[in-house]
Design an enzyme around this catalytic site. Structure first.
Site, PDB file in Angstrom:
ATOM      1  N   LYS A 213       2.270  -3.415   7.188  1.00  0.00           N
ATOM      2  CA  LYS A 213       2.540  -3.560   5.754  1.00  0.00           C
ATOM      3  C   LYS A 213       3.976  -3.122   5.439  1.00  0.00           C
ATOM      4  CE  LYS A 213       0.190  -4.722   2.884  1.00  0.00           C
ATOM      5  NZ  LYS A 213      -0.155  -6.074   2.333  1.00  0.00           N
TER       6      LYS A 213
ATOM      7  N   TYR B 192      -1.823  -0.743  10.986  1.00  0.00           N
ATOM      8  CA  TYR B 192      -1.955  -1.385   9.669  1.00  0.00           C
ATOM      9  C   TYR B 192      -0.759  -1.047   8.776  1.00  0.00           C
ATOM     10  CZ  TYR B 192      -3.310  -1.788   4.746  1.00  0.00           C
ATOM     11  OH  TYR B 192      -3.310  -2.067   3.388  1.00  0.00           O
TER      12      TYR B 192
ATOM     13  N   THR C   6       0.820  -1.210   0.000  1.00  0.00           N
ATOM     14  CA  THR C   6       0.000   0.000   0.000  1.00  0.00           C
ATOM     15  C   THR C   6       0.858   1.266   0.000  1.00  0.00           C
ATOM     16  OG1 THR C   6      -1.476   1.279   1.440  1.00  0.00           O
ATOM     17  CG2 THR C   6      -0.117  -0.343   2.522  1.00  0.00           C
ATOM     18  N   ASP C   7       0.261   2.374  -0.456  1.00  0.00           N
ATOM     19  CA  ASP C   7       0.976   3.666  -0.372  1.00  0.00           C
ATOM     20  C   ASP C   7       1.030   4.179   1.070  1.00  0.00           C
ATOM     21  OD1 ASP C   7      -1.714   4.371  -0.083  1.00  0.00           O
ATOM     22  OD2 ASP C   7      -1.687   5.930  -1.614  1.00  0.00           O
ATOM     23  N   GLU C   8       0.242   3.539   1.972  1.00  0.00           N
ATOM     24  CA  GLU C   8       0.208   4.020   3.360  1.00  0.00           C
ATOM     25  C   GLU C   8       1.549   3.810   4.071  1.00  0.00           C
ATOM     26  OE1 GLU C   8      -3.373   3.321   5.580  1.00  0.00           O
ATOM     27  OE2 GLU C   8      -4.514   2.946   3.763  1.00  0.00           O
TER      28      GLU C   8
END
Ligand SMILES: NC(=O)c1ccc[n+]([C@@H]2O[C@H](COP(=O)([O-])OP(=O)(O)OC[C@H]3O[C@@H](n4cnc5c(N)ncnc54)[C@H](O)[C@@H]3O)[C@@H](O)[C@H]2O)c1
Length: 378
Positions: A188, A184, A145-147
């Site tokens: 990741k 989260y 993810t970009d998160e």
């Protein structure tokens, strides 16, 4: 000359997809079955977020198999690799909802970090024993993810007379520093580091993709877009965090699925590719767009509701909420020729129409009845 069907089946690549009963994984599997000749094995634990009904249209295809397995279970992962002999692993299985990670981080650490570690170790063992040609062609594609990059400057922080949303503001690139904010995104980010280390240390042929927010059909109704659609139809409040000014770069899930299969089959080993939709939108604008579409598509509202927008309800902001994400997707375009086909306007209209036509899917995934009644699993 065209090959006979039996020969074609033998030469076909086999892709093992983890998390294939989830939102993005099911789109990947539908794309593989509908648009390629590859075989696919779906390895999924079937948590609350995994729904085999999302795969009903392709479930009977002889190129598709399903195995209900937890990626943290090394013996079962070993057995499934030995049985199916995949050429590619696409790893999507994860706990994925930021709010749940704040309420209970343990499952996120377990699945996203320990599960990825378990899968990498089993993949390494399997890959190291392959014959030379198959070994040279093997790939482990980790979907992220970009998160992991944290957040970017927001136009509200700058002189708003000089900038408009997305204009001249920085974007995440493949070399952006990691600065995750939530349990989260930390889990990741950790899994991304594990994947890179397994390439660097052991030579496992890995690829990583980091993608922006997805939306589209078969999205579990706890996420912003399906939640807003379903609440509006029932006349319930439409919860918007803080001022609703958080910016996300929205990508239609089928565009993401195409990008993922392209990277898994044509991407360069050890590379990272950022994937985004060129659709920066504030959350409140997304909610307003859905309300406008519902005004056109479902003018007959629940009793007591005059306008869908009247249901918007600002709620206390999420702890540690990132303000802005935005992806520079130029590398995947330049290297592999991928770009999104769907604009936000066309994609969100398709999405709202899909939810209007699929009330039963929403009810079934929320109470788990499809899996219980049709498949005898829970
Ligand atoms: N949804 C997004 O906007 C988005 C954006 C970028 C990246 N991603 C990443 O893409 C991947 C898929 O996201 P999604 O939105 O489809 O998630 P999802 O929550 O809809 O699906 C996750 C799937 O993984 C399965 N799963 C969970 N734990 C498992 C375990 N221990 N063993 C086997 N299977 C397990 C679930 O049953 C479910 O089918 C995730 O890795 C996520 O981090 C998602």
């Amino acid at each position: 000359m065209l090959k006979k069907p039996a020969e074609r089946l033998n030469n076909m690549k086999t892709i093992l997809v983890t998390g294939g009963a989830g939102f993005i994984g099911s789109a990947v599997i539908r794309h593989i079955i509908n648009d390629t000749e590859f075989k696919v094995i779906n390895v999924d634990k079937l948590t609350y977020a995994g729904n085999l009904e999302s795969l009903e249209e392709i479930a009977a295809n002889d190129r598709y198999s399903f195995e209900q397995i937890d990626i943290c279970n090394s013996a079962e992962i070993k057995a499934v690799l030995e049985q199916y002999q995949p050429d590619i692993i696409m790893h999507l299985a994860a706990e994925s909802h930021v709010d749940r990670s704040i309420d209970g981080p343990g499952e996120f650490i377990q699945t996203n970090i320990v599960g990825t570690y378990t899968l990498l170790e089993q993949a390494r063992d399997y890959w190291s024993q392959l014959q030379s040609v198959k070994k040279a062609e093997f790939r482990f594609h980790h979907i992220s993810t970009d998160e992991v990059y944290g957040d970017l400057p927001h136009p509200d922080d700058l002189d708003s007379s000089l900038v408009t949303v997305g204009d001249a503001l920085p974007l995440f690139t493949e070399t952006s520093s990691y600065a995750p904010s939530s349990p989260y995104s930390v889990s990741k980010a950790s899994s991304d580091h594990l994947v890179r280390a397994w390439h660097r240390t052991y030579g496992l042929p890995t690829l990583i993709t980091n993608c922006s927010n997805n939306y589209g059909p078969y999205h579990f109704p706890e996420k912003l877009i399906p939640l807003i659609i379903l609440n509006a139809l029932e006349g319930k409040p439409l919860p918007v965090y803080g001022k609703g000014n958080q910016i996300r770069d929205w990508l239609y899930v089928e565009d993401h699925a195409r990008a993922l299969v392209l990277v898994a089959t044509k991407g360069k080993i050890a590379e990272t590719y950022n994937i985004g939709g060129h659709n920066e939108k504030q959350n409140i604008d997304v909610v307003n767009t859905i309300c406008d579409l519902l005004e056109q598509l479902v003018p007959a509202k629940p009793v007591g509701v005059e306008k869908y927008k009247d249901l918007i309800s600002y709620v206390q902001d999420r702890a540690g909420h990132d303000l802005r994400y935005a992806i520079d997707a130029s590398k995947i375009f330049k290297d592999l020729g991928w770009k999104p086909e769907e604009s936000f306007e066309s994609g969100i209209k398709k999405t709202v129409q899909w939810y209007l036509a699929n009330h039963q899917w929403c009810a079934n995934v929320q109470d788990g009845s499809y899996q219980r009644e049709r498949l005898g699993v829970c």
